[in-house]
Structure formats: structure tokens, C-alpha cells
Motif scaffolding. Structure first.
Motif, PDB file in Angstrom:
ATOM      1  N   LEU A 180      11.148   3.526  -0.016  1.00  0.00           N
ATOM      2  CA  LEU A 180      11.933   3.707  -1.444  1.00  0.00           C
ATOM      3  C   LEU A 180      12.544   4.686  -2.294  1.00  0.00           C
ATOM      4  O   LEU A 180      11.943   6.014  -1.401  1.00  0.00           O
ATOM      5  N   GLY A 181      13.225   4.963  -2.470  1.00  0.00           N
ATOM      6  CA  GLY A 181      14.213   6.231  -2.995  1.00  0.00           C
ATOM      7  C   GLY A 181      14.880   6.939  -2.201  1.00  0.00           C
ATOM      8  O   GLY A 181      15.653   6.124  -0.848  1.00  0.00           O
ATOM      9  N   LYS A 182      15.479   8.810  -2.282  1.00  0.00           N
ATOM     10  CA  LYS A 182      16.402   9.257  -1.357  1.00  0.00           C
ATOM     11  C   LYS A 182      14.966  10.049  -0.563  1.00  0.00           C
ATOM     12  O   LYS A 182      14.628  10.939  -1.336  1.00  0.00           O
ATOM     13  N   PHE A 183      16.141  10.268   0.711  1.00  0.00           N
ATOM     14  CA  PHE A 183      14.947  10.998   2.308  1.00  0.00           C
ATOM     15  C   PHE A 183      15.943  12.344   1.780  1.00  0.00           C
ATOM     16  O   PHE A 183      17.151  11.900   2.468  1.00  0.00           O
ATOM     17  N   VAL A 184      15.354  13.130   1.223  1.00  0.00           N
ATOM     18  CA  VAL A 184      16.287  14.626   1.385  1.00  0.00           C
ATOM     19  C   VAL A 184      15.382  15.816   2.734  1.00  0.00           C
ATOM     20  O   VAL A 184      14.358  16.060   2.269  1.00  0.00           O
ATOM     21  N   LEU A 185      16.173  16.477   3.146  1.00  0.00           N
ATOM     22  CA  LEU A 185      15.667  17.217   4.112  1.00  0.00           C
ATOM     23  C   LEU A 185      15.332  18.779   2.604  1.00  0.00           C
ATOM     24  O   LEU A 185      17.032  19.143   2.746  1.00  0.00           O
ATOM     25  N   SER A 186      15.027  19.573   2.927  1.00  0.00           N
ATOM     26  CA  SER A 186      14.879  20.711   1.715  1.00  0.00           C
ATOM     27  C   SER A 186      14.641  21.729   2.850  1.00  0.00           C
ATOM     28  O   SER A 186      13.689  21.861   3.227  1.00  0.00           O
ATOM     29  N   GLY A 187      15.372  23.384   2.373  1.00  0.00           N
ATOM     30  CA  GLY A 187      14.673  23.909   2.592  1.00  0.00           C
ATOM     31  C   GLY A 187      14.904  24.200   4.462  1.00  0.00           C
ATOM     32  O   GLY A 187      14.128  25.153   5.406  1.00  0.00           O
TER      33      GLY A 187
ATOM     34  N   THR B 263      19.752  15.300  11.869  1.00  0.00           N
ATOM     35  CA  THR B 263      18.321  16.521  11.516  1.00  0.00           C
ATOM     36  C   THR B 263      18.060  15.320  10.305  1.00  0.00           C
ATOM     37  O   THR B 263      17.116  15.008  10.855  1.00  0.00           O
ATOM     38  N   VAL B 264      18.674  15.450   9.411  1.00  0.00           N
ATOM     39  CA  VAL B 264      17.997  13.751   8.501  1.00  0.00           C
ATOM     40  C   VAL B 264      17.193  12.204   9.389  1.00  0.00           C
ATOM     41  O   VAL B 264      16.432  12.247   8.773  1.00  0.00           O
TER      42      VAL B 264
ATOM     43  N   PHE C  95       0.768  -0.985  -0.121  1.00  0.00           N
ATOM     44  CA  PHE C  95      -0.221   0.331   0.062  1.00  0.00           C
ATOM     45  C   PHE C  95       1.209   1.629  -0.146  1.00  0.00           C
ATOM     46  O   PHE C  95       1.808   1.522   0.343  1.00  0.00           O
ATOM     47  N   LEU C  96       0.358   1.844  -1.284  1.00  0.00           N
ATOM     48  CA  LEU C  96       0.869   4.240  -0.720  1.00  0.00           C
ATOM     49  C   LEU C  96       0.517   4.280   0.334  1.00  0.00           C
ATOM     50  O   LEU C  96      -0.251   5.001   0.152  1.00  0.00           O
ATOM     51  N   VAL C  97       1.595   4.426   1.013  1.00  0.00           N
ATOM     52  CA  VAL C  97       1.142   4.943   2.370  1.00  0.00           C
ATOM     53  C   VAL C  97       1.526   6.008   2.137  1.00  0.00           C
ATOM     54  O   VAL C  97       0.814   7.474   2.667  1.00  0.00           O
ATOM     55  N   LEU C  98       2.572   6.774   1.501  1.00  0.00           N
ATOM     56  CA  LEU C  98       3.609   8.327   1.914  1.00  0.00           C
ATOM     57  C   LEU C  98       4.235   8.749   0.703  1.00  0.00           C
ATOM     58  O   LEU C  98       5.059   7.822   0.476  1.00  0.00           O
ATOM     59  N   GLU C  99       3.766   9.584  -0.440  1.00  0.00           N
ATOM     60  CA  GLU C  99       4.863   9.725  -1.598  1.00  0.00           C
ATOM     61  C   GLU C  99       5.267  10.912  -0.718  1.00  0.00           C
ATOM     62  O   GLU C  99       4.967  12.398  -0.908  1.00  0.00           O
ATOM     63  N   LEU C 100       6.779  11.314  -0.920  1.00  0.00           N
ATOM     64  CA  LEU C 100       8.062  12.498  -0.400  1.00  0.00           C
ATOM     65  C   LEU C 100       7.840  13.262  -1.223  1.00  0.00           C
ATOM     66  O   LEU C 100       9.034  12.902  -2.058  1.00  0.00           O
ATOM     67  N   GLU C 101       7.555  14.603  -1.835  1.00  0.00           N
ATOM     68  CA  GLU C 101       7.509  14.794  -3.217  1.00  0.00           C
ATOM     69  C   GLU C 101       8.974  15.612  -3.238  1.00  0.00           C
ATOM     70  O   GLU C 101       9.623  15.267  -4.001  1.00  0.00           O
ATOM     71  N   ASP C 102       9.525  16.394  -2.077  1.00  0.00           N
ATOM     72  CA  ASP C 102      10.565  17.214  -1.820  1.00  0.00           C
ATOM     73  C   ASP C 102      11.726  16.454  -1.932  1.00  0.00           C
ATOM     74  O   ASP C 102      12.974  16.317  -2.676  1.00  0.00           O
ATOM     75  N   SER C 103      11.889  15.613  -1.824  1.00  0.00           N
ATOM     76  CA  SER C 103      12.646  14.076  -1.444  1.00  0.00           C
ATOM     77  C   SER C 103      12.212  13.063  -2.300  1.00  0.00           C
ATOM     78  O   SER C 103      13.450  11.938  -2.409  1.00  0.00           O
ATOM     79  N   ASP C 104      11.805  13.094  -3.532  1.00  0.00           N
ATOM     80  CA  ASP C 104      11.225  11.801  -4.065  1.00  0.00           C
ATOM     81  C   ASP C 104      11.736  10.123  -4.314  1.00  0.00           C
ATOM     82  O   ASP C 104      12.691   9.705  -4.327  1.00  0.00           O
ATOM     83  N   ALA C 105      11.014  10.381  -2.534  1.00  0.00           N
ATOM     84  CA  ALA C 105      11.173   9.308  -1.803  1.00  0.00           C
ATOM     85  C   ALA C 105       9.389   8.341  -2.114  1.00  0.00           C
ATOM     86  O   ALA C 105       8.866   9.347  -1.881  1.00  0.00           O
ATOM     87  N   ALA C 106       9.747   7.237  -1.448  1.00  0.00           N
ATOM     88  CA  ALA C 106       7.905   6.675  -0.980  1.00  0.00           C
ATOM     89  C   ALA C 106       8.011   5.790   0.148  1.00  0.00           C
ATOM     90  O   ALA C 106       9.239   4.854   0.479  1.00  0.00           O
ATOM     91  N   LEU C 107       6.670   6.164   1.092  1.00  0.00           N
ATOM     92  CA  LEU C 107       6.725   4.953   1.969  1.00  0.00           C
ATOM     93  C   LEU C 107       5.871   4.026   1.688  1.00  0.00           C
ATOM     94  O   LEU C 107       4.730   4.163   1.277  1.00  0.00           O
TER      95      LEU C 107
END
Length: 121
Positions: free
Chosen positions: A66-73, A80-81, A39-51
């Protein structure tokens, strides 16, 4: 594709079919992503990642990053990350537990490698 897997179990006396129906109402089912349900729970658009939450009939489960978890801004310090990732994962597990009406226990964190790309569409 490399991903992070947080594995554990669903703690409830209810049948998996009941839990699955609640998860299907709350989240998008991703066929072909896992051997059982994903099940797609969360898409982290700023990070280009998904849970992605994966669950099986035997009530074993995993939360996949999945993908890369990035903190922006955000102002960053050494931890922190990792702190933000723990917060996001904790919030997701709490939400899944609430929506599915179960307790989810995570016991194992490990990196994995998928044989192909995952289509979230």
C-alpha cells in the motif's frame, strides 16, 4: 487507492487457526482491511508505504504493498527501485514464513484498487 497484490498460498497441513494465532502474536491484526485476516507486517516510513499480509481460512494469502515505494538517500540506477522492492518483499515473506512456521508461495502479482483508504492505526 491503488496497491500491488502478490497472491499465493500457505503450504502446510496445520489448521488455519494455529497459523492465525502465530500471526496474531507476531503482527498487528488490522480489522476491516480484508474480508478475512490482515496483518501489518512492515511500515516503510521513508516511502509512506506499508506491507500488509492477508490470509484466509482456505490458506490463500496475499502480500499487499500500500502506498508509494520510494528510495530515499540511495544511489539509483534503472533497476534499483525494482531490485530493492523485490528484496523487501522477499525478506518479508521469509520473516512471515518463519514466524508462522509455514511455507508461503506467491504465484500472482497484480495491481488492484481499494474502494477506500486503509487505516493502519
Amino acid at each position: 487507492m491503488a496497491y500491488l497484490s502478490l497472491a499465493g498460498g500457505i503450504e502446510t497441513s496445520e489448521e488455519y487457526s494455529t497459523i492465525r494465532s502465530r500471526l496474531c502474536r507476531a503482527y498487528k491484526l488490522l480489522p476491516g482491511v480484508a474480508s478475512d485476516d490482515a496483518f501489518l507486517v512492515l511500515e516503510l516510513e521513508d516511502s509512506d508505504a506499508a506491507l500488509i499480509f492477508c490470509a484466509r481460512r482456505d490458506k490463500n494469502c496475499a502480500l499487499l504493498l500500500l502506498g508509494k515505494f520510494v528510495l530515499s538517500g540511495e544511489r539509483r540506477t534503472t533497476g534499483t527501485v525494482l531490485e530493492k522492492l523485490v528484496e523487501v518483499v522477499g525478506n518479508c515473506i521469509d520473516e512471515i514464513s518463519l514466524r508462522a512456521g509455514v511455507n508461503i508461495r506467491l504465484d500472482v502479482a497484480q495491481s488492484e484498487i481499494a474502494m477506500g483508504d486503509v487505516d493502519l492505526q
